[in-house]
Design a protein around this motif. Structure first.
Motif, PDB file in Angstrom:
ATOM      1  N   ALA A  70     164.815  47.792  92.135  1.00 52.44           N
ATOM      2  CA  ALA A  70     164.260  49.136  92.336  1.00 52.44           C
ATOM      3  C   ALA A  70     165.369  50.175  92.423  1.00 52.44           C
ATOM      4  CB  ALA A  70     163.415  49.165  93.613  1.00 52.44           C
ATOM      5  N   THR A  71     166.472  49.832  93.097  1.00 51.74           N
ATOM      6  CA  THR A  71     167.597  50.757  93.208  1.00 51.74           C
ATOM      7  C   THR A  71     168.161  51.080  91.832  1.00 51.74           C
ATOM      8  OG1 THR A  71     168.141  49.802  95.364  1.00 51.74           O
ATOM      9  CG2 THR A  71     169.840  51.119  94.290  1.00 51.74           C
ATOM     10  N   SER A  72     168.306  50.061  91.013  1.00 53.86           N
ATOM     11  CA  SER A  72     168.819  50.267  89.653  1.00 53.86           C
ATOM     12  C   SER A  72     167.895  51.160  88.839  1.00 53.86           C
ATOM     13  CB  SER A  72     168.992  48.907  88.964  1.00 53.86           C
ATOM     14  OG  SER A  72     169.392  49.066  87.618  1.00 53.86           O
ATOM     15  N   LEU A  73     166.588  50.915  88.949  1.00 50.38           N
ATOM     16  CA  LEU A  73     165.639  51.722  88.178  1.00 50.38           C
ATOM     17  C   LEU A  73     165.694  53.189  88.597  1.00 50.38           C
ATOM     18  CD1 LEU A  73     162.082  50.663  87.135  1.00 50.38           C
ATOM     19  CD2 LEU A  73     162.474  52.968  87.985  1.00 50.38           C
ATOM     20  N   LEU A  74     165.791  53.448  89.904  1.00 51.54           N
ATOM     21  CA  LEU A  74     165.844  54.828  90.386  1.00 51.54           C
ATOM     22  C   LEU A  74     167.129  55.522  89.944  1.00 51.54           C
ATOM     23  CD1 LEU A  74     164.438  54.505  94.008  1.00 51.54           C
ATOM     24  CD2 LEU A  74     163.324  55.525  92.032  1.00 51.54           C
ATOM     25  N   ILE A  75     168.238  54.798  89.986  1.00 57.52           N
ATOM     26  CA  ILE A  75     169.504  55.407  89.565  1.00 57.52           C
ATOM     27  C   ILE A  75     169.476  55.736  88.080  1.00 57.52           C
ATOM     28  CG2 ILE A  75     171.955  54.923  89.204  1.00 57.52           C
ATOM     29  CD1 ILE A  75     171.940  53.389  91.840  1.00 57.52           C
ATOM     30  N   HIS A  76     169.003  54.803  87.269  1.00 60.68           N
ATOM     31  CA  HIS A  76     168.980  55.048  85.828  1.00 60.68           C
ATOM     32  C   HIS A  76     167.969  56.116  85.428  1.00 60.68           C
ATOM     33  CE1 HIS A  76     171.201  51.223  85.734  1.00 60.68           C
ATOM     34  NE2 HIS A  76     171.636  51.623  84.552  1.00 60.68           N
ATOM     35  N   THR A  77     166.874  56.215  86.167  1.00 63.06           N
ATOM     36  CA  THR A  77     165.855  57.213  85.833  1.00 63.06           C
ATOM     37  C   THR A  77     166.281  58.614  86.249  1.00 63.06           C
ATOM     38  OG1 THR A  77     164.121  55.534  86.109  1.00 63.06           O
ATOM     39  CG2 THR A  77     163.429  57.851  86.139  1.00 63.06           C
ATOM     40  N   PHE A  78     166.960  58.728  87.401  1.00 65.67           N
ATOM     41  CA  PHE A  78     167.288  60.047  87.956  1.00 65.67           C
ATOM     42  C   PHE A  78     168.799  60.228  88.151  1.00 65.67           C
ATOM     43  CE2 PHE A  78     162.949  59.134  89.522  1.00 65.67           C
ATOM     44  CZ  PHE A  78     162.286  60.233  89.003  1.00 65.67           C
ATOM     45  N   VAL A  79     169.591  59.717  87.236  1.00 62.40           N
ATOM     46  CA  VAL A  79     171.039  59.746  87.425  1.00 62.40           C
ATOM     47  C   VAL A  79     171.564  61.168  87.608  1.00 62.40           C
ATOM     48  CG1 VAL A  79     171.478  59.698  84.928  1.00 62.40           C
ATOM     49  CG2 VAL A  79     173.246  58.933  86.524  1.00 62.40           C
ATOM     50  N   ILE A 139     166.158  65.043  96.764  1.00 64.50           N
ATOM     51  CA  ILE A 139     165.820  63.691  97.221  1.00 64.50           C
ATOM     52  C   ILE A 139     164.312  63.539  97.361  1.00 64.50           C
ATOM     53  CG2 ILE A 139     166.037  62.066  99.138  1.00 64.50           C
ATOM     54  CD1 ILE A 139     168.852  63.139  99.582  1.00 64.50           C
ATOM     55  N   ASN A 140     163.636  64.607  97.778  1.00 64.61           N
ATOM     56  CA  ASN A 140     162.187  64.576  97.924  1.00 64.61           C
ATOM     57  C   ASN A 140     161.506  64.193  96.611  1.00 64.61           C
ATOM     58  OD1 ASN A 140     159.554  65.455  99.338  1.00 64.61           O
ATOM     59  ND2 ASN A 140     159.594  66.767  97.536  1.00 64.61           N
ATOM     60  N   GLY A 141     161.967  64.787  95.505  1.00 61.20           N
ATOM     61  CA  GLY A 141     161.360  64.477  94.218  1.00 61.20           C
ATOM     62  C   GLY A 141     161.522  63.021  93.830  1.00 61.20           C
ATOM     63  N   ILE A 142     162.676  62.446  94.153  1.00 63.89           N
ATOM     64  CA  ILE A 142     162.960  61.074  93.741  1.00 63.89           C
ATOM     65  C   ILE A 142     162.196  60.064  94.592  1.00 63.89           C
ATOM     66  CG2 ILE A 142     164.776  59.345  93.507  1.00 63.89           C
ATOM     67  CD1 ILE A 142     166.712  61.692  92.920  1.00 63.89           C
ATOM     68  N   ALA A 166     153.362  57.580  81.489  1.00 67.68           N
ATOM     69  CA  ALA A 166     153.077  57.675  80.056  1.00 67.68           C
ATOM     70  C   ALA A 166     154.226  58.299  79.276  1.00 67.68           C
ATOM     71  CB  ALA A 166     151.799  58.495  79.835  1.00 67.68           C
ATOM     72  N   THR A 167     154.971  59.217  79.896  1.00 70.16           N
ATOM     73  CA  THR A 167     155.979  59.980  79.147  1.00 70.16           C
ATOM     74  C   THR A 167     157.412  59.520  79.387  1.00 70.16           C
ATOM     75  OG1 THR A 167     156.282  61.638  80.894  1.00 70.16           O
ATOM     76  CG2 THR A 167     154.472  61.997  79.317  1.00 70.16           C
ATOM     77  N   SER A 168     157.685  58.931  80.553  1.00 69.01           N
ATOM     78  CA  SER A 168     159.053  58.565  80.970  1.00 69.01           C
ATOM     79  C   SER A 168     159.981  59.778  81.000  1.00 69.01           C
ATOM     80  CB  SER A 168     159.641  57.482  80.049  1.00 69.01           C
ATOM     81  OG  SER A 168     158.893  56.292  80.139  1.00 69.01           O
ATOM     82  N   ASN A 169     159.400  60.957  81.164  1.00 69.50           N
ATOM     83  CA  ASN A 169     160.168  62.198  81.182  1.00 69.50           C
ATOM     84  C   ASN A 169     160.706  62.469  82.592  1.00 69.50           C
ATOM     85  OD1 ASN A 169     160.062  65.377  81.730  1.00 69.50           O
ATOM     86  ND2 ASN A 169     160.582  65.042  79.579  1.00 69.50           N
ATOM     87  N   PHE A 170     161.973  62.864  82.682  1.00 70.96           N
ATOM     88  CA  PHE A 170     162.614  63.115  83.972  1.00 70.96           C
ATOM     89  C   PHE A 170     161.801  64.082  84.808  1.00 70.96           C
ATOM     90  CE2 PHE A 170     165.204  65.756  86.697  1.00 70.96           C
ATOM     91  CZ  PHE A 170     166.071  64.879  87.310  1.00 70.96           C
ATOM     92  N   TRP A 171     161.404  65.199  84.232  1.00 74.19           N
ATOM     93  CA  TRP A 171     160.736  66.253  85.003  1.00 74.19           C
ATOM     94  C   TRP A 171     159.338  65.841  85.424  1.00 74.19           C
ATOM     95  CZ3 TRP A 171     164.080  69.304  86.894  1.00 74.19           C
ATOM     96  CH2 TRP A 171     165.228  69.653  86.173  1.00 74.19           C
ATOM     97  N   ASP A 172     158.652  65.034  84.587  1.00 73.73           N
ATOM     98  CA  ASP A 172     157.327  64.539  84.976  1.00 73.73           C
ATOM     99  C   ASP A 172     157.430  63.624  86.198  1.00 73.73           C
ATOM    100  OD1 ASP A 172     156.067  65.884  82.939  1.00 73.73           O
ATOM    101  OD2 ASP A 172     156.113  64.187  81.556  1.00 73.73           O
ATOM    102  N   GLY A 173     158.497  62.825  86.249  1.00 74.44           N
ATOM    103  CA  GLY A 173     158.690  61.960  87.404  1.00 74.44           C
ATOM    104  C   GLY A 173     159.137  62.727  88.624  1.00 74.44           C
ATOM    105  N   PHE A 174     159.987  63.728  88.423  1.00 73.58           N
ATOM    106  CA  PHE A 174     160.530  64.481  89.561  1.00 73.58           C
ATOM    107  C   PHE A 174     159.461  65.364  90.199  1.00 73.58           C
ATOM    108  CE2 PHE A 174     162.783  68.015  91.534  1.00 73.58           C
ATOM    109  CZ  PHE A 174     163.724  67.334  92.299  1.00 73.58           C
ATOM    110  N   PHE A 175     158.784  66.193  89.383  1.00 77.26           N
ATOM    111  CA  PHE A 175     157.706  67.036  89.918  1.00 77.26           C
ATOM    112  C   PHE A 175     156.397  66.252  89.861  1.00 77.26           C
ATOM    113  CE2 PHE A 175     160.820  70.309  88.594  1.00 77.26           C
ATOM    114  CZ  PHE A 175     160.958  70.954  89.808  1.00 77.26           C
ATOM    115  N   ASN A 176     156.355  65.205  90.661  1.00 77.00           N
ATOM    116  CA  ASN A 176     155.211  64.297  90.675  1.00 77.00           C
ATOM    117  C   ASN A 176     154.083  64.860  91.547  1.00 77.00           C
ATOM    118  OD1 ASN A 176     155.698  63.096  93.542  1.00 77.00           O
ATOM    119  ND2 ASN A 176     157.687  62.973  92.507  1.00 77.00           N
ATOM    120  N   PRO A 177     152.910  64.215  91.576  1.00 76.15           N
ATOM    121  CA  PRO A 177     151.754  64.782  92.290  1.00 76.15           C
ATOM    122  C   PRO A 177     151.960  65.077  93.779  1.00 76.15           C
ATOM    123  CG  PRO A 177     151.021  63.082  90.789  1.00 76.15           C
ATOM    124  CD  PRO A 177     152.520  63.049  90.759  1.00 76.15           C
ATOM    125  N   THR A 178     152.868  64.366  94.457  1.00 72.49           N
ATOM    126  CA  THR A 178     153.064  64.636  95.887  1.00 72.49           C
ATOM    127  C   THR A 178     154.343  65.421  96.164  1.00 72.49           C
ATOM    128  OG1 THR A 178     154.120  62.455  96.159  1.00 72.49           O
ATOM    129  CG2 THR A 178     151.756  62.614  96.649  1.00 72.49           C
TER     130      THR A 178
END
Length: 585
Positions: free
Chosen positions: A90-99, A149-152, A164-176
């Motif tokens: 999980a740590t690796s996935l978060l780093i690679h997604t939001f480096v 950090i809140n977004g991540i 569906a998109t794997s887009n950085f901004w879609d993951g960062f500005f998520n529903p919560t």
């Protein structure tokens, strides 16, 4: 699966992460809200031309710097260290997604460090306007660290359209993202007031002490009140499954909610008392209670956020044991051990069954369960289950306990895990569930209920209950306790279990619940084969041949799955089919 397991049997990984994380967030949120508190408290001292308040601000800044930069920095490093050991995937996935998000946060953190050092060491050596500007720079950088950090971390609970998109901004500005940002901001301001309480009690000048305690108390109380609607907004933004867990379906979250409710009530009551009603109550002992209540409120939120992701560590993406959801189907076909990189046994044999089962436990269960330890002890949770009941329970564990990941692997591996949890931990025989028809209710209880409720624990609670009352309760378990899923089974199974439970307190009156072969046939076979269609073909078959065929249906016709019922169910189904065919030959 792709990383070795750091085995800490007594504490478990989840508990260690929780302990370090709660301490860290209790300090790191103060690092945000405390920055604003310092600037506004300094402005208050300048506006009122009060040197006593200015001296307090300077002393509070030193405490603030040591706590947030030194202790907070150490706990921050500890967070990275412990999650890298316990959840490397999980740590690796978060780093690679939001480096780039992490990189930006570290830049703001560097600005925080420099600004805070300049702010503290230039007290009285810089003009007031510039000194205030340095304080604002610190607060702005600290809040931006929270923003990033809140977004991540909220992505882990609500990845939203990123799936569906794997887009950085879609993951960062998520529903919560937004409700969490508001909630955390108000919590950070509340903690700033609570920490202000603490340092103000050490002031020798009584007038200044009471003024700053009142000032800090208003900060804390107003922020606490404002955190409530943003917390409700956060809960309403959760996906359906997480929402169910938060509103009572998870026992862990139910306990956290209780802690949050008591902590909030205690915090609000103490704040009102210390601010308005009785200045003589402003003692250091009560201030410590305020800090404990504040930590309970904040800690309950963090614990809830972590637990609401279950059975995932990253919702809909990676299960809490590090297995990617998209790989489950492939691994089920190929086998888990064959795909795991850090296991000794690549396949299960009769000789290594228990050792292979232990490896499966470490890779698939240890993320949440300890062995005889403090956190979700697997020994106590499996003591009431036989091998056969455990095997069937594991096959549908994600349905019966939907906050637990599914077992991933083939049937041989599932049996190995069941063997380790029963024979390995409890020295129970490796035999299927009871074969006698009269034991059907007990068998069903072991398969569906014994993992959470030992029969001897339920027995005193059902004293005086009629069998009809027990049977009715089985139709509405979730209404009795939101943490219990409804028992989704045919009426005959519910009747059998009700008979078994009634018999715990009424052994002389309990009628054994026989397995109905016709019911089993209707549930498993009739959709494709009416009994009148196959009865003529069975007239020449012996009973033994009919019984044996149930174990090898796919060999008779590849379109038919093997019947996976218990030995007792196979015997009952055989009797019914033979009877319909006109008797055994």
């Amino acid at each position: 699966m792709n990383y070795p397991v750091w085995y800490v049997p007594t504490f478990g990984g989840g508990l260690l992460i929780a302990l370090v994380a709660i301490v860290h967030v209790f300090v790191s949120h103060f690092a945000v809200g405390g920055g604003l508190y310092l600037v506004l408290a300094e402005r208050k001292a300048l506006r009122e031309k009060n040197q006593a308040i200015m001296a307090f601000v300077r002393k509070h800044t030193k405490f603030f710097m040591l706590l947030t930069m030194v202790f907070g920095g150490l706990t921050g490093v500890a967070i990275w260290f412990i999650i890298s050991l316990i959840h490397p995937a999980a740590t690796s996935l978060l780093i690679h997604t939001f480096v780039f998000g992490w990189a930006t946060e570290w830049v703001f953190f560097l600005v925080e460090i420099v600004a805070l050092f300049v702010y503290f060491y230039t007290f009285g050596k810089m003009d007031d306007r510039t000194h205030q500007a340095i304080g604002w720079i610190y607060f702005g950088a600290a809040w931006m660290s929270l923003f990033l950090i809140n977004g991540i971390i909220d992505f882990m609970l609500t990845p939203g359209s990123w799936l569906a998109t794997s887009n950085f901004w879609d993951g960062f500005f998520n529903p919560t993202f937004w409700p969490s940002l508001f909630f955390r901001s108000f919590i950070s301001f509340m903690l700033a007031g609570c920490y202000g309480f603490l340092t103000a009690t050490f002031l020798e000048d009584e007038q200044t002490r009471h003024r700053m305690i009142r000032y800090s108390g208003i900060w804390a109380l107003v922020s606490l009140i404002l955190s409530l609607p943003s917390g409700w907004w956060y809960i309403s933004a959760l996906p359906e499954q997480a929402g169910k867990l938060v509103t009572g379906a998870s026992p862990t979250i139910a306990r956290a909610a209780t802690v949050a409710a008591f902590s909030m009530a205690a915090l609000a009551g103490l704040l009102i008392t210390l601010i308005l009603l009785n200045p003589k109550a402003r003692t250091r002992g009560l201030i410590v209670v305020v800090m404990i209540a504040a930590m309970g409120y904040m800690g309950a939120f963090e614990w809830t956020r972590e637990a609401a992701r279950r059975p995932y560590v990253i919702n809909q993406v990676m299960y809490s044991n590090g297995i990617l959801a998209k790989e489950v189907e492939r691994i089920n076909l190929e086998g888990f051990l064959k795909n795991a990189k850090w296991v000794k046994h690549k396949e299960v044999t009769e000789a290594n069954q228990l050792e292979a089962g232990r490896e499966l436990f470490l890779h698939q269960c240890f993320a949440c369960h300890t062995v005889g330890g403090f956190n979700n002890d697997i020994v106590s949770r499996t003591k009431n289950m036989s091998f056969g009941a455990m095997r069937k329970y594991l096959a549908t564990i994600h349905e019966k306990r939907y906050f637990m990941p599914p077992f991933v692997g083939n049937e041989t591996e599932l049996k190995a895990l069941a063997a380790y949890l029963t024979a390995g931990l409890h020295q129970k025989p490796l035999v299927e569930a009871a074969s006698a028809a009269d034991d059907r209710g007990q068998m069903l209880y072991e398969e569906n209920c014994a993992a959470c409720h030992a029969a001897d624990q339920l027995q005193p609670k059902m004293v005086g209950w009629s069998q009809e009352k027990i049977r009715t309760a089985l139709d509405k378990l979730a209404a009795l306790n939101p943490a219990m899923p409804d028992y989704d089974a045919p009426p005959a199974d519910k009747d059998a279990m009700a008979g078994y439970l009634f018999g715990l307190n009424n052994p002389e009156a309990a009628a054994p619940a026989k397995i109905q072969g016709g019911t089993l046939y209707d549930e498993n076979c009739a959709v494709c084969h009416g009994i009148d269609q196959i009865a003529p073909n069975l007239k020449t078959w012996s009973r033994q041949k009919v019984r044996s065929s149930l174990d090898n249906l796919s060999a008779i016709n590849p379109a038919m799955p093997d019947y996976t019922g218990t030995a007792a169910e196979k015997e009952a189904l055989t009797d019914y089919m033979v009877q319909q065919a006109g008797g055994a030959q």
